[in-house]
Motif scaffolding. Structure first.
Motif, PDB file in Angstrom:
ATOM      1  N   ASN A   1       0.789  -1.079  -0.101  1.00 29.49           N
ATOM      2  CA  ASN A   1      -0.057  -0.006   0.007  1.00 29.49           C
ATOM      3  C   ASN A   1       0.863   1.264   0.106  1.00 29.49           C
ATOM      4  O   ASN A   1       2.041   1.189   0.503  1.00 29.49           O
ATOM      5  N   TYR A   2       0.509   2.383  -0.623  1.00 27.30           N
ATOM      6  CA  TYR A   2       1.232   3.618  -0.977  1.00 27.30           C
ATOM      7  C   TYR A   2       0.234   4.945  -0.578  1.00 27.30           C
ATOM      8  O   TYR A   2      -0.916   4.705  -0.682  1.00 27.30           O
ATOM      9  N   ALA A   3       0.972   5.833   0.200  1.00 28.84           N
ATOM     10  CA  ALA A   3       0.275   6.980  -0.015  1.00 28.84           C
ATOM     11  C   ALA A   3       0.154   7.691  -1.373  1.00 28.84           C
ATOM     12  O   ALA A   3       0.817   7.305  -2.217  1.00 28.84           O
ATOM     13  N   ASP A   4      -0.958   8.399  -1.513  1.00 35.15           N
ATOM     14  CA  ASP A   4      -1.211   8.958  -2.766  1.00 35.15           C
ATOM     15  C   ASP A   4      -0.103   9.803  -3.133  1.00 35.15           C
ATOM     16  O   ASP A   4       0.324   9.828  -4.391  1.00 35.15           O
ATOM     17  N   SER A   5       0.486  10.473  -2.449  1.00 36.37           N
ATOM     18  CA  SER A   5       1.651  11.245  -2.754  1.00 36.37           C
ATOM     19  C   SER A   5       2.886  10.662  -3.457  1.00 36.37           C
ATOM     20  O   SER A   5       3.610  11.259  -4.083  1.00 36.37           O
ATOM     21  N   VAL A   6       2.997   9.117  -3.161  1.00 33.47           N
ATOM     22  CA  VAL A   6       4.246   8.600  -3.908  1.00 33.47           C
ATOM     23  C   VAL A   6       3.810   7.618  -4.679  1.00 33.47           C
ATOM     24  O   VAL A   6       4.526   6.837  -5.424  1.00 33.47           O
ATOM     25  N   LYS A   7       2.660   7.334  -4.791  1.00 35.39           N
ATOM     26  CA  LYS A   7       1.727   6.014  -5.474  1.00 35.39           C
ATOM     27  C   LYS A   7       2.558   6.507  -7.090  1.00 35.39           C
ATOM     28  O   LYS A   7       2.295   7.235  -7.681  1.00 35.39           O
ATOM     29  N   GLY A   8       3.030   5.008  -7.548  1.00 32.17           N
ATOM     30  CA  GLY A   8       3.251   5.333  -8.949  1.00 32.17           C
ATOM     31  C   GLY A   8       4.575   5.862  -9.362  1.00 32.17           C
ATOM     32  O   GLY A   8       5.191   5.531 -10.276  1.00 32.17           O
ATOM     33  N   ARG A   9       5.312   6.102  -8.072  1.00 37.84           N
ATOM     34  CA  ARG A   9       6.803   6.752  -8.210  1.00 37.84           C
ATOM     35  C   ARG A   9       7.669   5.483  -7.148  1.00 37.84           C
ATOM     36  O   ARG A   9       8.729   5.604  -7.607  1.00 37.84           O
ATOM     37  N   PHE A  10       6.999   5.450  -6.218  1.00 38.69           N
ATOM     38  CA  PHE A  10       7.765   4.562  -5.163  1.00 38.69           C
ATOM     39  C   PHE A  10       7.506   3.225  -5.179  1.00 38.69           C
ATOM     40  O   PHE A  10       6.261   2.938  -5.502  1.00 38.69           O
ATOM     41  N   SER A  11       8.359   2.140  -4.780  1.00 35.12           N
ATOM     42  CA  SER A  11       8.168   0.878  -4.721  1.00 35.12           C
ATOM     43  C   SER A  11       8.802   0.196  -3.669  1.00 35.12           C
ATOM     44  O   SER A  11       9.938   0.378  -3.277  1.00 35.12           O
ATOM     45  N   ILE A  12       8.210  -0.734  -2.763  1.00 30.00           N
ATOM     46  CA  ILE A  12       8.497  -1.272  -1.682  1.00 30.00           C
ATOM     47  C   ILE A  12       8.739  -2.582  -1.720  1.00 30.00           C
ATOM     48  O   ILE A  12       7.919  -3.242  -2.442  1.00 30.00           O
ATOM     49  N   SER A  13       9.771  -3.134  -1.396  1.00 30.96           N
ATOM     50  CA  SER A  13      10.086  -4.602  -1.552  1.00 30.96           C
ATOM     51  C   SER A  13      10.784  -5.185  -0.495  1.00 30.96           C
ATOM     52  O   SER A  13      11.399  -4.371   0.290  1.00 30.96           O
ATOM     53  N   ARG A  14      11.245  -6.413  -0.468  1.00 26.35           N
ATOM     54  CA  ARG A  14      11.878  -7.174   0.559  1.00 26.35           C
ATOM     55  C   ARG A  14      12.846  -8.195  -0.104  1.00 26.35           C
ATOM     56  O   ARG A  14      12.512  -8.648  -1.094  1.00 26.35           O
ATOM     57  N   ASP A  15      13.925  -8.392   0.762  1.00 29.25           N
ATOM     58  CA  ASP A  15      14.741  -9.404   0.249  1.00 29.25           C
ATOM     59  C   ASP A  15      15.170 -10.655   1.498  1.00 29.25           C
ATOM     60  O   ASP A  15      15.554 -10.070   2.401  1.00 29.25           O
ATOM     61  N   HIS A  16      14.834 -11.878   0.902  1.00 25.40           N
ATOM     62  CA  HIS A  16      14.900 -12.693   2.121  1.00 25.40           C
ATOM     63  C   HIS A  16      16.345 -12.987   2.526  1.00 25.40           C
ATOM     64  O   HIS A  16      16.584 -12.948   3.576  1.00 25.40           O
ATOM     65  N   SER A  17      17.390 -13.107   1.743  1.00 22.19           N
ATOM     66  CA  SER A  17      18.713 -13.273   1.795  1.00 22.19           C
ATOM     67  C   SER A  17      19.168 -12.366   2.740  1.00 22.19           C
ATOM     68  O   SER A  17      19.998 -12.448   3.408  1.00 22.19           O
ATOM     69  N   GLU A  18      18.785 -10.797   2.355  1.00 23.19           N
ATOM     70  CA  GLU A  18      19.431  -9.932   3.262  1.00 23.19           C
ATOM     71  C   GLU A  18      18.640  -9.514   4.444  1.00 23.19           C
ATOM     72  O   GLU A  18      19.170  -8.778   5.361  1.00 23.19           O
ATOM     73  N   ASN A  19      17.226 -10.019   4.582  1.00 20.70           N
ATOM     74  CA  ASN A  19      16.788  -9.518   5.756  1.00 20.70           C
ATOM     75  C   ASN A  19      16.403  -8.427   5.553  1.00 20.70           C
ATOM     76  O   ASN A  19      16.372  -7.625   6.705  1.00 20.70           O
ATOM     77  N   ALA A  20      16.042  -7.548   4.388  1.00 29.06           N
ATOM     78  CA  ALA A  20      16.110  -6.159   4.271  1.00 29.06           C
ATOM     79  C   ALA A  20      14.651  -5.629   3.648  1.00 29.06           C
ATOM     80  O   ALA A  20      14.245  -6.656   2.941  1.00 29.06           O
ATOM     81  N   VAL A  21      14.379  -4.431   3.835  1.00 28.00           N
ATOM     82  CA  VAL A  21      13.332  -4.006   3.146  1.00 28.00           C
ATOM     83  C   VAL A  21      13.811  -2.742   2.467  1.00 28.00           C
ATOM     84  O   VAL A  21      14.838  -1.827   2.869  1.00 28.00           O
ATOM     85  N   TYR A  22      13.438  -2.601   1.319  1.00 26.41           N
ATOM     86  CA  TYR A  22      14.023  -1.441   0.301  1.00 26.41           C
ATOM     87  C   TYR A  22      12.712  -0.670  -0.286  1.00 26.41           C
ATOM     88  O   TYR A  22      11.564  -0.801   0.010  1.00 26.41           O
TER      89      TYR A  22
END
Length: 112
Positions: free
Chosen positions: A57-78
């Motif tokens: 889910n994204y705020a309207d202000s960033v929708k279409g420009r920002f993208s959140i993701s995760r990486d299992h091996s790094e145990n990280a969120v981007y």
């Protein structure tokens, strides 16, 4: 639990940055993880989240420009941020939702 953000910096309008949030003491895939930001003189706002099931889910202000993701091996969120605008200037924080676990923040400045 420790969350460590990185990747902030100075970028020109229209540019891109990728923020990282590396977690220890918690597995990011079993929690809802989120990115917030706080601009000078403003309240901290939720801009993106990813649930344990992978729904985003994204705020309207960033929708279409920002993208959140995760990486299992790094145990990280981007947070991939594209088409940046001056109004995106803020300190960006990651958080384990519904907890008091926050990162220390990373500064993003969008300016010519």
């Amino acid at each position: 639990v420790q969350l460590v953000e990185s990747g902030g910096g100075l970028v020109q309008p229209g540019g891109s940055l990728r923020l990282s949030c590396k977690a220890s003491g918690i597995f990011v895939f079993i929690k809802t993880m989120a990115w917030y930001r706080q601009a000078p003189g403003k309240e901290r706002e939720l801009i993106a989240q990813v649930t344990d099931e992978g729904n985003t889910n994204y705020a309207d202000s960033v929708k279409g420009r920002f993208s959140i993701s995760r990486d299992h091996s790094e145990n990280a969120v981007y947070l991939q941020m594209n088409s940046l605008k001056p109004e995106d200037t803020a300190v960006y924080y990651c958080r384990v939702m519904s907890t008091n676990y926050w990162g220390q923040g990373t500064q993003v400045t969008v300016s010519a």
